[in-house]
Design an enzyme around this catalytic site. Structure first.
Site, PDB file in Angstrom:
ATOM      1  N   LYS A 288       5.374 -34.259  -3.557  1.00  0.00           N
ATOM      2  CA  LYS A 288       5.078 -33.512  -2.326  1.00  0.00           C
ATOM      3  C   LYS A 288       5.556 -32.083  -2.528  1.00  0.00           C
ATOM      4  CE  LYS A 288       3.363 -34.029   1.836  1.00  0.00           C
ATOM      5  NZ  LYS A 288       2.274 -34.906   2.320  1.00  0.00           N
TER       6      LYS A 288
ATOM      7  N   GLY B 239      -3.738 -31.137   0.397  1.00  0.00           N
ATOM      8  CA  GLY B 239      -3.338 -30.484   1.641  1.00  0.00           C
ATOM      9  C   GLY B 239      -2.389 -31.340   2.462  1.00  0.00           C
ATOM     10  N   ASP B 240      -1.818 -30.734   3.481  1.00  0.00           N
ATOM     11  CA  ASP B 240      -1.012 -31.426   4.495  1.00  0.00           C
ATOM     12  C   ASP B 240      -0.985 -30.446   5.674  1.00  0.00           C
ATOM     13  OD1 ASP B 240       0.996 -33.880   4.810  1.00  0.00           O
ATOM     14  OD2 ASP B 240       2.032 -32.175   5.659  1.00  0.00           O
TER      15      ASP B 240
ATOM     16  N   THR C 160      -8.255 -39.248   5.966  1.00  0.00           N
ATOM     17  CA  THR C 160      -6.992 -39.722   6.541  1.00  0.00           C
ATOM     18  C   THR C 160      -7.229 -40.273   7.947  1.00  0.00           C
ATOM     19  OG1 THR C 160      -5.853 -38.058   5.240  1.00  0.00           O
ATOM     20  CG2 THR C 160      -4.575 -39.139   6.968  1.00  0.00           C
TER      21      THR C 160
ATOM     22  N   ASN D 231      -6.420 -31.733  11.153  1.00  0.00           N
ATOM     23  CA  ASN D 231      -7.333 -32.518  10.325  1.00  0.00           C
ATOM     24  C   ASN D 231      -7.294 -34.009  10.664  1.00  0.00           C
ATOM     25  OD1 ASN D 231      -7.261 -34.281   7.591  1.00  0.00           O
ATOM     26  ND2 ASN D 231      -8.924 -32.805   7.544  1.00  0.00           N
TER      27      ASN D 231
HETATM   28  P1  NDP Z   1      -2.832 -29.982  10.415  1.00  0.00           P
HETATM   29  O1  NDP Z   1      -2.046 -28.787  10.074  1.00  0.00           O
HETATM   30  O2  NDP Z   1      -4.300 -29.970  10.204  1.00  0.00           O
HETATM   31  O3  NDP Z   1      -2.578 -30.392  11.941  1.00  0.00           O
HETATM   32  C1  NDP Z   1      -1.309 -30.695  12.432  1.00  0.00           C
HETATM   33  C2  NDP Z   1      -1.406 -30.800  13.941  1.00  0.00           C
HETATM   34  O4  NDP Z   1      -0.167 -31.264  14.451  1.00  0.00           O
HETATM   35  C3  NDP Z   1      -1.701 -29.485  14.612  1.00  0.00           C
HETATM   36  O5  NDP Z   1      -2.454 -29.721  15.766  1.00  0.00           O
HETATM   37  C4  NDP Z   1      -0.316 -28.950  14.940  1.00  0.00           C
HETATM   38  O6  NDP Z   1      -0.289 -28.069  16.044  1.00  0.00           O
HETATM   39  C5  NDP Z   1       0.408 -30.238  15.273  1.00  0.00           C
HETATM   40  N1  NDP Z   1       1.824 -30.101  14.943  1.00  0.00           N
HETATM   41  C6  NDP Z   1       2.370 -29.807  13.754  1.00  0.00           C
HETATM   42  N2  NDP Z   1       3.706 -29.736  13.830  1.00  0.00           N
HETATM   43  C7  NDP Z   1       3.987 -29.994  15.108  1.00  0.00           C
HETATM   44  C8  NDP Z   1       5.206 -30.074  15.814  1.00  0.00           C
HETATM   45  N3  NDP Z   1       6.386 -29.870  15.222  1.00  0.00           N
HETATM   46  N4  NDP Z   1       5.123 -30.397  17.120  1.00  0.00           N
HETATM   47  C9  NDP Z   1       3.940 -30.624  17.722  1.00  0.00           C
HETATM   48  N5  NDP Z   1       2.747 -30.547  17.085  1.00  0.00           N
HETATM   49  C10 NDP Z   1       2.788 -30.234  15.807  1.00  0.00           C
HETATM   50  O7  NDP Z   1      -2.144 -31.193   9.619  1.00  0.00           O
HETATM   51  P2  NDP Z   1      -2.741 -32.634   9.295  1.00  0.00           P
HETATM   52  O8  NDP Z   1      -3.630 -33.075  10.402  1.00  0.00           O
HETATM   53  O9  NDP Z   1      -3.264 -32.597   7.915  1.00  0.00           O
HETATM   54  O10 NDP Z   1      -1.409 -33.518   9.261  1.00  0.00           O
HETATM   55  C11 NDP Z   1      -0.928 -34.220  10.407  1.00  0.00           C
HETATM   56  C12 NDP Z   1       0.016 -35.331   9.952  1.00  0.00           C
HETATM   57  O11 NDP Z   1      -0.695 -36.227   9.091  1.00  0.00           O
HETATM   58  C13 NDP Z   1       1.248 -34.870   9.143  1.00  0.00           C
HETATM   59  O12 NDP Z   1       2.331 -35.730   9.424  1.00  0.00           O
HETATM   60  C14 NDP Z   1       0.806 -35.101   7.700  1.00  0.00           C
HETATM   61  O13 NDP Z   1       1.907 -35.283   6.831  1.00  0.00           O
HETATM   62  C15 NDP Z   1       0.013 -36.392   7.863  1.00  0.00           C
HETATM   63  N6  NDP Z   1      -0.927 -36.667   6.788  1.00  0.00           N
HETATM   64  C16 NDP Z   1      -1.933 -35.783   6.478  1.00  0.00           C
HETATM   65  C17 NDP Z   1      -2.820 -36.078   5.468  1.00  0.00           C
HETATM   66  C18 NDP Z   1      -4.000 -35.218   5.169  1.00  0.00           C
HETATM   67  O14 NDP Z   1      -4.852 -35.649   4.385  1.00  0.00           O
HETATM   68  N7  NDP Z   1      -4.130 -34.047   5.748  1.00  0.00           N
HETATM   69  C19 NDP Z   1      -2.648 -37.288   4.633  1.00  0.00           C
HETATM   70  C20 NDP Z   1      -1.616 -38.192   5.106  1.00  0.00           C
HETATM   71  C21 NDP Z   1      -0.777 -37.857   6.118  1.00  0.00           C
HETATM   72  P3  NDP Z   1      -0.761 -26.529  15.898  1.00  0.00           P
HETATM   73  O15 NDP Z   1      -2.268 -26.585  15.866  1.00  0.00           O
HETATM   74  O16 NDP Z   1      -0.221 -25.848  17.104  1.00  0.00           O
HETATM   75  O17 NDP Z   1      -0.165 -26.032  14.622  1.00  0.00           O
END
Ligand code: NDP
Length: 450
Positions: free
Chosen positions: A125, A164-165, A208, A239
């Site tokens: 990571k 990505g993440d 995901t 995402n």
């Molecule tokens: P994105 O950056 O696309 O989206 C994250 C979302 O969560 C945004 O809407 C963001 O808000 C919100 N967010 C982030 N941090 C906080 C916080 N501290 N409090 C409240 N809201 C928050 O990320 P992903 O969708 O890719 O990832 C989301 C989760 O899924 C993470 O835990 C990631 O580790 C996990 N994941 C992702 C994968 C992937 O393929 N992308 C694979 C496996 C797991 P805002 O828009 O305001 O920033």
């Protein structure tokens, strides 16, 4: 004292101030008790002591110039945790909250998640405390180029393949890849989540979220239920949340919430996916805008959230899909979900629930898919992208989606059958941790002490 307590105390001494990492380690180690009691060889080979220690941690400075001409300095991280099963694989997170503990917990979870996919990938990571919020496109590009200028020395298509993440989507992967290519002159599968015209896989962006819904579908099937007609709570608006919502609609579900870091939307008629994509994917702006398009929906500012949790989890529903970030579902949230009739939770985010929330959920005995199992569709499809890159092919969306469905089915089966083997048939936390650990630990023993 038990090996769990001893290991955590040892980690607190050797790696101070890594709360999230201790939480992730404790959960995994605790689940392993029944396996370790039956198999002393894991202790004899010091697998616990070895598996909590990353093979390599790279910490670097990232300097870049903002639009005003000022020099900015961030921290960059890549943790190469375990390569027993294959090249390190795991995403990059760009968020102001990133620190050594967050990257380490994510890397640790990734080891077992990747093992559960059944594919040959190790766990890693990375990321940075860079905050992409409010940055121009040119600033994002300069930051990504600076980040890759150091990272490129440590990665490669058969050694370590980031993806990505949070904060790293298609745009960032593009800039990172461009810089890798410029520095190495190689066009190869060193990152996943690439654009479809230059090595990306169809279905990776969706994987995901779609995978978390497929995992829920598998859990529901074992209860004689399905997604059709179910009301669903989703957190996040990135995402994972967007493609969870998309798949829920395709399968007849009704997602009624989403959220970002500033607030939550409750739309009892169903979240409008086009509006959500417009706000978050096209405009990269705040969910606050959502109610301008849909006045019948409610927006709850983060300042008005309950003190002990998150607004999204306080509505009546059948299913819940945490899809934002770690520890976003507290014990009070878990009790609210249970009280409101939720009977299945599938985690898109990593370590979505606090330890006490997990205890409440497991005690209630509802269907619960922990992130390392339920969100593994993303990394699994990344591995499919690697396979397409190395054979210079691009598969159809039908082929990728079919493989994703079958991988999610197999992950569920692995977790459920392992839970059953250890007489805790409903405990997929235990099933996921033991099934993932056993595969990695056996490979480590086969490969000798390293
Ligand atoms: P994105 O950056 O696309 O989206 C994250 C979302 O969560 C945004 O809407 C963001 O808000 C919100 N967010 C982030 N941090 C906080 C916080 N501290 N409090 C409240 N809201 C928050 O990320 P992903 O969708 O890719 O990832 C989301 C989760 O899924 C993470 O835990 C990631 O580790 C996990 N994941 C992702 C994968 C992937 O393929 N992308 C694979 C496996 C797991 P805002 O828009 O305001 O920033």
């Amino acid at each position: 004292m038990s090996y769990v307590h001893d290991t955590i105390v040892q980690l607190q001494k050797s790696s101070p101030a890594q709360t999230e990492f201790y939480q992730a380690a404790e959960e995994v180690l605790d689940s392993l008790r029944p396996l370790l009691e039956l198999n002393p060889r894991y202790h004899q080979h010091k697998i616990i002591e070895r598996i909590v220690e990353p093979e390599r941690q790279i910490l670097f400075r990232v300097c870049w110039v903002d639009d005003r001409g000022e020099v900015q300095v961030n921290k960059g991280y890549r943790i190469q945790f375990n390569s027993a099963l294959g090249p390190y694989k795991g995403g990059l997170r760009f968020h102001r909250s990133v620190n050594a503990s967050v990257i380490k917990f994510l890397g640790f979870e990734q080891i077992f998640k990747n093992a559960l996919t059944g594919l040959p990938i190790g766990g890693g990571k990375g990321g940075s405390n860079f905050d992409p919020k409010g940055k121009s496109d040119a600033e994002i590009m300069r930051f990504c180029q600076a980040f890759m200028t150091e990272l490129h020395r440590h990665i490669g298509p058969t050694t370590d393949v980031p993806a990505g993440d949070i904060g790293v989507g298609g745009r960032e992967i593009g800039y990172l890849y461009g810089q890798y290519k410029r520095l190495t002159t190689r066009h190869e599968g060193v990152l996943t989540g690439k654009g479809l015209d230059w090595g990306g896989s169809l279905g990776r962006k969706e994987a995901t979220g779609y995978g978390a819904v497929y995992f829920a579908q598998n859990m529901l099937k074992s209860l004689g239920e399905d997604i059709d007609g179910k009301t669903c709570l989703v957190s996040g608006a990135g995402n994972v949340a967007i493609y969870t919502i998309e798949k829920l609609y395709q399968l007849g579900g009704l997602p009624i919430t989403c959220s970002d870091s500033q607030g939550a939307v409750y739309h009892p008629q169903g979240i409008n996916l086009d509006t959500l994509k417009l706000i978050k994917e096209t405009r990269r702006s705040s969910l606050r805008e959502y109610v301008e398009h849909h006045p019948e929906a409610t927006y709850v500012d983060v300042e008005s959230y309950p003190e002990d949790g998150h607004a999204v989890w306080r509505y009546k529903a059948h299913l819940a899909f945490p899809s934002a970030t770690q520890n976003e579902l507290t014990e009070a949230d878990a009790l609210a979900l249970l009280g409101n009739g939720v009977f299945c939770i599938s985690e898109g985010s990593n370590m979505a629930s606090t330890a006490s929330a997990v205890d409440q959920i497991l005690q209630a005995g509802i269907a619960y898919g922990p992130g390392k199992a339920a969100n593994a569709g993303g990394v699994a499809t990344s591995q499919l992208e690697m396979a397409q890159n190395s054979s210079m092919q691009q598969w159809t969306i039908e082929k990728v989606d079919k493989k994703l469905m079958s991988i999610m089915h197999d992950i569920h089966h692995r977790c459920a059958s392992t839970a059953e083997e250890f007489d805790q048939p409903h405990n997929l936390v235990l099933g996921a941790n033991i099934a993932g650990f056993r595969k990695v630990a056996d490979a480590m023993i086969d490969q000798g002490v390293y």
